[in-house]
Design an enzyme around this catalytic site. Sequence first.
Site, PDB file in Angstrom:
ATOM      1  N   LYS A  14      36.049  49.149 104.399  1.00  0.00           N
ATOM      2  CA  LYS A  14      36.773  49.948 105.388  1.00  0.00           C
ATOM      3  C   LYS A  14      37.188  49.076 106.580  1.00  0.00           C
ATOM      4  O   LYS A  14      38.347  49.082 106.972  1.00  0.00           O
ATOM      5  CB  LYS A  14      35.910  51.125 105.875  1.00  0.00           C
ATOM      6  N   ARG A  89      30.670  61.409 108.823  1.00  0.00           N
ATOM      7  CA  ARG A  89      29.683  60.933 107.861  1.00  0.00           C
ATOM      8  C   ARG A  89      28.766  62.046 107.379  1.00  0.00           C
ATOM      9  O   ARG A  89      27.895  61.800 106.559  1.00  0.00           O
ATOM     10  CB  ARG A  89      28.816  59.870 108.540  1.00  0.00           C
ATOM     11  N   ARG A 128      28.348  39.887 103.538  1.00  0.00           N
ATOM     12  CA  ARG A 128      28.698  40.120 104.947  1.00  0.00           C
ATOM     13  C   ARG A 128      27.549  39.694 105.873  1.00  0.00           C
ATOM     14  O   ARG A 128      27.802  39.218 106.981  1.00  0.00           O
ATOM     15  CB  ARG A 128      29.022  41.599 105.142  1.00  0.00           C
ATOM     16  N   ARG A 134      24.940  41.141 111.191  1.00  0.00           N
ATOM     17  CA  ARG A 134      24.502  42.476 111.629  1.00  0.00           C
ATOM     18  C   ARG A 134      23.069  42.728 111.211  1.00  0.00           C
ATOM     19  O   ARG A 134      22.694  42.509 110.065  1.00  0.00           O
ATOM     20  CB  ARG A 134      25.405  43.544 110.998  1.00  0.00           C
ATOM     21  N   ARG A 146      20.538  52.873 103.697  1.00  0.00           N
ATOM     22  CA  ARG A 146      21.920  53.258 104.035  1.00  0.00           C
ATOM     23  C   ARG A 146      22.631  53.815 102.809  1.00  0.00           C
ATOM     24  O   ARG A 146      23.402  54.773 102.915  1.00  0.00           O
ATOM     25  CB  ARG A 146      22.670  52.066 104.614  1.00  0.00           C
TER      26      ARG A 146
END
Length: 190
Positions: A14, A89, A128, A134, A146
């Site tokens: 996204k 969400r 990532r 992160r 998650r």
Amino acid sequence: MKYYVLFGPPGAGKGTQAGAMVERYKLCHLSTGELLRSEIAAGTPLGLQAKALIEAGNLVPDEVVEGMIESKFKSVKGVEGFLLDGFPRTIAQAEALEKMLAKNDEAVTACVSLMIPDALIQERIAHRAQIEGRADDAKPEVVENRIRTYHAKTEPLINFYKAAGQYQEIDGVGTIEEVQGRIFGLMDKF
Ligand code: ADP
């Protein structure tokens, strides 16, 4: 105004695709994840509240993200619409969004859903983690939480937007350019 919901599991791409989308369609990119990370970085009370939840891979309370989105709708000017990334969400957030828009006789233009298989989610987030650093990407158990949270709380939105006739699914597997081509092919029609 156009209101696009950019939907998909964590790691679907996204954030990667959003930049080209906002440029082509003159949209304001609203990523609740990014807004929350900047609150954390600024050390605000809201950031402090969100930090522990995010780092455990849990959602922050609906009212928190709903408030952030509504205040952006009111303050952002000079765009042709909004690209909502990571919001809604939960079903409650989707209903709150409908209410916010209905106040001005507006509605979601389309829910653009980037779909990738679960196996690829893990792989993309691991990649990532190396690049962006992160905290919520670093620990496998947090990533698993998650993904579980996505299936339990966010995936039901697919049927919500299907029932509203707003759901548009894009295959998120492929190169960045391939996926971008599919998205533009769809969004050029709106
Ligand atoms: P990703 O889609 O890769 O998981 P995001 O940057 O969209 O990452 O979100 C990171 C975290 O921020 C989420 O795991 C969640 O804790 C929090 N968050 C973001 N958007 C929302 C939302 N709409 N509702 C609740 N929590 C959110």
